[in-house]
Structures are given as C-alpha cells and as structure tokens.
Design an enzyme around this catalytic site. Structure first.
Site, PDB file in Angstrom:
ATOM      1  N   LEU A   1      32.283  36.632  62.950  1.00 28.94           N
ATOM      2  CA  LEU A   1      31.966  37.418  64.147  1.00 28.94           C
ATOM      3  C   LEU A   1      30.719  36.850  64.816  1.00 28.94           C
ATOM      4  CD1 LEU A   1      33.408  40.000  65.278  1.00 28.94           C
ATOM      5  CD2 LEU A   1      31.482  41.315  64.411  1.00 28.94           C
TER       6      LEU A   1
ATOM      7  N   LEU B   1      40.024  28.357  50.222  1.00 25.39           N
ATOM      8  CA  LEU B   1      38.588  28.046  50.137  1.00 25.39           C
ATOM      9  C   LEU B   1      38.030  27.662  51.503  1.00 25.39           C
ATOM     10  CD1 LEU B   1      37.997  24.731  50.375  1.00 25.39           C
ATOM     11  CD2 LEU B   1      38.959  24.745  48.107  1.00 25.39           C
TER      12      LEU B   1
ATOM     13  N   CYS C   1      41.131  22.330  59.112  1.00 24.09           N
ATOM     14  CA  CYS C   1      42.259  23.258  58.918  1.00 24.09           C
ATOM     15  C   CYS C   1      42.671  24.040  60.175  1.00 24.09           C
ATOM     16  CB  CYS C   1      41.938  24.237  57.793  1.00 24.09           C
ATOM     17  SG  CYS C   1      41.861  23.428  56.195  1.00 24.09           S
TER      18      CYS C   1
ATOM     19  N   LYS D   1      30.528  22.632  60.426  1.00 21.95           N
ATOM     20  CA  LYS D   1      29.674  23.787  60.172  1.00 21.95           C
ATOM     21  C   LYS D   1      28.619  23.352  59.168  1.00 21.95           C
ATOM     22  CE  LYS D   1      32.614  25.761  56.571  1.00 21.95           C
ATOM     23  NZ  LYS D   1      33.336  26.923  56.112  1.00 21.95           N
TER      24      LYS D   1
ATOM     25  N   ARG E   1      35.866  16.361  60.390  1.00 23.36           N
ATOM     26  CA  ARG E   1      37.224  16.335  60.939  1.00 23.36           C
ATOM     27  C   ARG E   1      37.374  17.448  61.969  1.00 23.36           C
ATOM     28  NH1 ARG E   1      40.646  16.171  55.362  1.00 23.36           N
ATOM     29  NH2 ARG E   1      38.918  17.489  54.700  1.00 23.36           N
TER      30      ARG E   1
ATOM     31  N   VAL F   1      40.212  20.121  48.418  1.00 21.82           N
ATOM     32  CA  VAL F   1      40.989  21.116  47.675  1.00 21.82           C
ATOM     33  C   VAL F   1      41.281  20.640  46.249  1.00 21.82           C
ATOM     34  CG1 VAL F   1      43.256  22.240  47.583  1.00 21.82           C
ATOM     35  CG2 VAL F   1      41.962  22.210  49.708  1.00 21.82           C
TER      36      VAL F   1
ATOM     37  N   LYS G   1      44.675  22.221  63.145  1.00 23.18           N
ATOM     38  CA  LYS G   1      46.028  21.727  62.820  1.00 23.18           C
ATOM     39  C   LYS G   1      46.940  22.876  62.383  1.00 23.18           C
ATOM     40  CE  LYS G   1      45.551  20.413  57.906  1.00 23.18           C
ATOM     41  NZ  LYS G   1      46.504  21.328  57.291  1.00 23.18           N
TER      42      LYS G   1
HETATM   43  N1  LIG Z   1      39.700  21.284  53.314  1.00 23.17           N
HETATM   44  C1  LIG Z   1      39.872  22.584  53.331  1.00 23.17           C
HETATM   45  O1  LIG Z   1      38.969  23.366  53.639  1.00 23.17           O
HETATM   46  C2  LIG Z   1      41.215  23.169  52.962  1.00 23.17           C
HETATM   47  C3  LIG Z   1      41.296  24.542  52.654  1.00 23.17           C
HETATM   48  C4  LIG Z   1      42.546  25.067  52.329  1.00 23.17           C
HETATM   49  C5  LIG Z   1      43.672  24.261  52.353  1.00 23.17           C
HETATM   50  N2  LIG Z   1      43.559  22.941  52.683  1.00 23.17           N
HETATM   51  C6  LIG Z   1      44.767  22.113  52.657  1.00 23.17           C
HETATM   52  O2  LIG Z   1      44.784  21.352  51.452  1.00 23.17           O
HETATM   53  C7  LIG Z   1      45.386  20.068  51.680  1.00 23.17           C
HETATM   54  C8  LIG Z   1      44.412  18.969  51.279  1.00 23.17           C
HETATM   55  O3  LIG Z   1      43.286  19.061  52.117  1.00 23.17           O
HETATM   56  P1  LIG Z   1      41.897  18.359  51.757  1.00 23.17           P
HETATM   57  O4  LIG Z   1      40.917  18.821  52.781  1.00 23.17           O
HETATM   58  O5  LIG Z   1      41.597  18.533  50.313  1.00 23.17           O
HETATM   59  O6  LIG Z   1      42.302  16.833  52.039  1.00 23.17           O
HETATM   60  P2  LIG Z   1      41.427  15.542  51.731  1.00 23.17           P
HETATM   61  O7  LIG Z   1      41.808  14.550  52.749  1.00 23.17           O
HETATM   62  O8  LIG Z   1      39.991  15.924  51.548  1.00 23.17           O
HETATM   63  O9  LIG Z   1      41.945  15.064  50.295  1.00 23.17           O
HETATM   64  C9  LIG Z   1      43.237  14.622  50.015  1.00 23.17           C
HETATM   65  C10 LIG Z   1      43.156  13.594  48.900  1.00 23.17           C
HETATM   66  O10 LIG Z   1      44.475  13.253  48.485  1.00 23.17           O
HETATM   67  C11 LIG Z   1      44.510  11.862  48.206  1.00 23.17           C
HETATM   68  N3  LIG Z   1      45.911  11.429  48.214  1.00 23.17           N
HETATM   69  C12 LIG Z   1      46.746  11.301  49.274  1.00 23.17           C
HETATM   70  N4  LIG Z   1      47.973  10.919  48.849  1.00 23.17           N
HETATM   71  C13 LIG Z   1      47.905  10.830  47.507  1.00 23.17           C
HETATM   72  C14 LIG Z   1      48.842  10.479  46.492  1.00 23.17           C
HETATM   73  N5  LIG Z   1      50.112  10.154  46.785  1.00 23.17           N
HETATM   74  N6  LIG Z   1      48.439  10.461  45.209  1.00 23.17           N
HETATM   75  C15 LIG Z   1      47.164  10.770  44.882  1.00 23.17           C
HETATM   76  N7  LIG Z   1      46.227  11.115  45.803  1.00 23.17           N
HETATM   77  C16 LIG Z   1      46.598  11.146  47.094  1.00 23.17           C
HETATM   78  C17 LIG Z   1      43.634  11.258  49.284  1.00 23.17           C
HETATM   79  O11 LIG Z   1      43.192   9.962  48.958  1.00 23.17           O
HETATM   80  C18 LIG Z   1      42.489  12.287  49.334  1.00 23.17           C
HETATM   81  O12 LIG Z   1      41.443  11.966  48.429  1.00 23.17           O
HETATM   82  C19 LIG Z   1      45.790  20.061  53.150  1.00 23.17           C
HETATM   83  O13 LIG Z   1      47.109  20.505  53.250  1.00 23.17           O
HETATM   84  C20 LIG Z   1      44.861  21.096  53.765  1.00 23.17           C
HETATM   85  O14 LIG Z   1      45.404  21.665  54.927  1.00 23.17           O
HETATM   86  C21 LIG Z   1      42.355  22.367  52.977  1.00 23.17           C
END
Ligand SMILES: NC(=O)c1ccc[n+]([C@@H]2O[C@H](COP(=O)([O-])OP(=O)(O)OC[C@H]3O[C@@H](n4cnc5c(N)ncnc54)[C@H](O)[C@@H]3O)[C@@H](O)[C@H]2O)c1
Length: 437
Positions: free
Chosen positions: A256, A159, A266, A327, A334, A22, A269
C-alpha cells in the site's frame, strides 16, 4: 477440495533443479528442515561457488543456511539436472518461465528439464513444478516425462525477493495441487514442520492460485499509484489517505505504498501470462489489462516529474539516480522500474549518473551512456536533479547538505516517497514526491 495438513514430517531425498532465487532458497530451506537435498544447476560456475558456501544471489539469511546445509552433508550442488535426481523421491523444478514474445509464459526450459530428468527418475518419484507455470503445465510435464509411474504436482512459490529465506521458512500458506491427491499430500508433508495453512487441491487450481495472487498484488499496487495521482489532482495527501485505508483490516498496509510502478522478475510477466491465458480461454479480463496499463503510465509519469523538476528539457539535463534494483534488499534488476526509467531518460537525451548499493560489478543491462558510480554522493556531482528510484535504507541516512553542494541545483524527485520531505526541503531542496498537493 482442501485439507488442513499439520503434524511432523519425515526426512526425504529431494532434488531441486535450478539454483536461482527460488531453487536455491528451496534447497537450503528443505535441507534446514532435515531433508537430504541435491540441487542440480546447469551453470557449472554457480555450482562451484555454491559448493564453496558462497551465495550466488543477494538474500539476507541465505549464507548461514547454505553453510549449515553443506556442513551437515544434507545439501550439495551438482552440474546438470540429470545428475541431481539419481535417488530422489521428490524432484522440484525451479527453472525460469520467462515472458514469450506473445505475452504467454515460455515453458521451453521447463520442458527441457523434464525431458532431461525423465530417464533418470527412480520408480514412483514425484515431480514438483515450483516454477510459475501456465494452467495445464502439470499435464504437459506428465506428457513430456512419459513415465506413468511419476505423478506431477504443482507447488507454486510465493517468496518475495529480499525476504526470500524468511518467506520460505514462514510461508503464509503452502499450496499443492495434483490430479493425484496422494502425491500432492506427500509433497505437502515435506513442509509440514513449517506449520503453515496448506491447500491441497487439483493441479489447475494450484496453478491458477499463483497467477491470481500475483495479479491481485499488481492490482493493489496499480490502485495505490492511481490514488496517488488522484491525490495530486484533488489536493489531498496520499500518505494520510493510505493510513486511512491501511488501518482497515480488510485492506491492510502491505503493498500500500506508491512507487515508480511495479516490476521485478515476476509481476510483469505473470500478469501478461494471465491475460494471455484468460483471453485464450474466452475471458478478456479487462480489469487486469487496465492494471497493466496503469503501471505503464506510472513509469512515464516519473520520467515526466523528473523533467518538470529539472526545469529544462531532458536533452539538456544532468540526472542523478539513486537505486537500480527493482526494490531494496535485492540485487535483481529484471524488469526493474528504475532501469526502465533510466532507459527512458537516456532515450530522451539526458546525462544520467547512477548509484545503487547492490551494483558491485559491470551492469550489461544498463545503457552504456549511463555512468555507474561507487557512491551516492559521486552520482550527484553536477546534477540538476536527483531521482530516488529504489527504497534502499541507506538513502535516508545521507548528508543532504553535502549532496546539495555537489549538485548544480538542489532538486529531488522521490518516486518512492522514501525520504522525509520536511528534512529534504529544510536542506534547501525543491522536493517532489508522489501523491501530494
Ligand atoms: N524470483 C522470484 O521472486 C520468484 C518467486 C516465485 C516464483 N518464481 C518463479 O520461479 C521460477 C524460477 O525463477 P527464479 O527467479 O528462481 O529464476 P532464476 O533465473 O533466478 O533461476 C533459474 C535457475 O535455473 C537454472 N536452470 C535453467 N535450466 C536448467 C536446467 N535444465 N537444469 C538445471 N538448471 C537450470 C538457471 O541456470 C538458473 O540458475 C520462475 O518460474 C519464476 O516465475 C520466482
């Protein structure tokens, strides 16, 4: 409660905390839109790699946008959150909110990031929760920041991995929520040039929208998988049943397709976290509980199909697996259904050999008994059955005659209904997909 926001937007100084799926996508897209973006990431190796223009995740369209941002000087990566926020007007928190042991969302990393940036924020900065956060998190972050001059806005991200850049450039909608409506409208302004319908609302509503959207998608997927199982019982063909549903514009074709169960970082959890929140609020949400249970059953039903088609106990079976990512189009494993199925096969004593085009190095999340192979054919050597668990396009272009020669018996379970059953059967395979008589 809602405003439609349209028109142009001015360039702003933005910090993005976390360079994962994200954060990195948000950072490159905001830089592409003309904003000045500094992305703070805790992992120094990622920072170094990104500053050299090399993506740390597998996403189509990411590399050119990363190169564009770095070349324009509008995008840079620094180590740590505090270093990124020095002169930022907007600070996007994009850190993980994984599942806690009781099913709730674990907001400790979010809280840590908020505490870290608090003393470094400029006067009147706006902090934006882009992570998926439980209802009430905007208020929690406000409390942790201890900065009366800093409003917090919820801006959930929708996304999809595999099409992350495309989804961010062309979102179906933008949601911004805050008890400070002016701050919410300013955050919406950053995305104005995308021309997406924009919902400006309060923080709790914005936070609820994200969970409700993911719960709905999970419900649709569990429903389709249940319909596929029903088709097997009734002697109907799920493909045609879903055509009959999908052409109804109230239903639509998206999400579908039957599969081995929904997974990824996502939906599992977020559905658990919503169930937890619902129960804590006094509403049991039995529908959502059933959606989650249907998904559990789907995973096991694929394992059972593999045993059935192998024609022997799993403890005596050699199983080839095509696909590990949750996918196609992403290397993210994950909570991947493919990984969970592989774990169950190994636990039942099966010999498992796997190929996934996105696996290029060691995979510590895969049981050590599993052999990871460099191509789809090698994975099938000596196998009693091959299971298609991820819908990578490359699997539809394999030479099935060659696959058949390598296997001890030509049997396939297609848990994605991904291959053409007629072509597979014509190549001499016993073929079992989902939802057919
Ligand atoms: N992956 C998806 O498809 C998606 C879609 C929508 C929403 N989200 C949500 O977005 C959030 C992030 O998900 P993601 O998949 O991008 O996670 P991710 O694990 O891919 O990335 C998170 C990043 O944050 C970094 N990080 C953690 N603590 C930090 C700090 N204190 N300072 C700086 N960097 C730090 C980690 O090292 C990592 O690189 C979650 O809440 C998730 O539920 C994810």
């Amino acid at each position: 409660m809602t405003d439609a926001v349209t028109g142009g937007s001015e360039a702003a100084k933005v910090a993005v905390i976390g360079a994962g799926y994200v954060g990195l996508t948000t950072a490159v897209v905001l830089a592409h839109l003309g904003h000045d973006v500094c992305c703070g990431e805790i992992d120094a190796a990622k920072v170094e790699q990104l500053n050299r223009g090399r993506p740390t995740i597998f996403e189509g369209g990411l590399e050119p946008l990363l190169a564009e941002g770095l070349a324009s000087g509008r995008l840079r990566f620094v180590t740590g959150a505090a270093a990124a926020v020095a002169d930022a007007r907007f600070v996007f928190l994009c850190v993980p909110t994984p599942q806690y042991h009781d099913g709730s969302a674990d907001v400790r990393e979010l809280g840590a990031a908020a505490r870290e940036i608090a003393p470094h924020l400029v006067n009147g900065a706006i902090v934006v929760n882009k992570s998926t956060v439980p209802v009430g998190s905007a208020t929690l972050i406000e409390r942790l920041l201890r900065r009366r001059d800093v409003p917090v806005v919820s801006n959930p991200e929708f996304l999809r991995e595999g099409t992350a850049i495309e989804d961010c450039l062309h979102p179906d909608r933008v949601v911004v929520g805050s008890d400070d409506r002016e701050a919410a409208a300013q955050v919406a302004g950053l995305f104005r040039n995308l021309g997406a319908p924009t919902i400006v609302t309060d923080a709790a509503t914005a936070e609820t929208i994200k969970y409700a959207a993911n719960a709905f998608l999970a419900t649709k997927l569990s429903f389709v998988n249940a319909v596929a199982t029903l088709c097997e019982h009734l002697g109907a063909s799920v493909g045609d049943v879903l055509l009959g549903l999908g052409y109804d514009h109230r239903i639509g074709f998206e999400y579908l397709k039957p599969g081995p169960g929904w997974g990824g970082s996502c939906l599992p959890k977020d559905t658990r976290a919503l169930l937890y929140m619902a129960e804590r609020s006094g509403y049991e949400f039995p529908l959502l509980r059933e959606v989650i249970e249907t998904n559990e059953a789907q995973l096991q039903s694929v394992v059972d199909k593999i045993r059935l088609v192998a024609g022997r106990p799993l403890a005596d079976a050699n199983v080839a697996v095509w696909g590990l990512s949750f996918k196609a189009g992403t290397d993210d494993r994950r909570r991947s259904p493919a990984v969970e199925i592989v774990q169950r096969l190994v636990a039942s004593g099966a010999q498992v050999r796997v190929y996934d085009p996105s696996v290029t190095g060691p995979a510590p999340d895969i049981p050590e008994e599993v052999e990871l192979l460099g191509d789809a054919y090698l994975a099938c050597k000596g196998a009693d059955v091959v299971a298609v668990l991820t819908d990578w396009e490359v699997f539809t272009r394999l030479d099935l005659a060659r696959v058949r020669q390598l296997m001890t018996s030509a049997r396939m379970v297609d848990a994605r209904n991904h291959l053409d059953p007629a072509a597979v059967r014509a190549a001499g395979f016993d073929y079992l997909g989902l939802g057919n008589p």
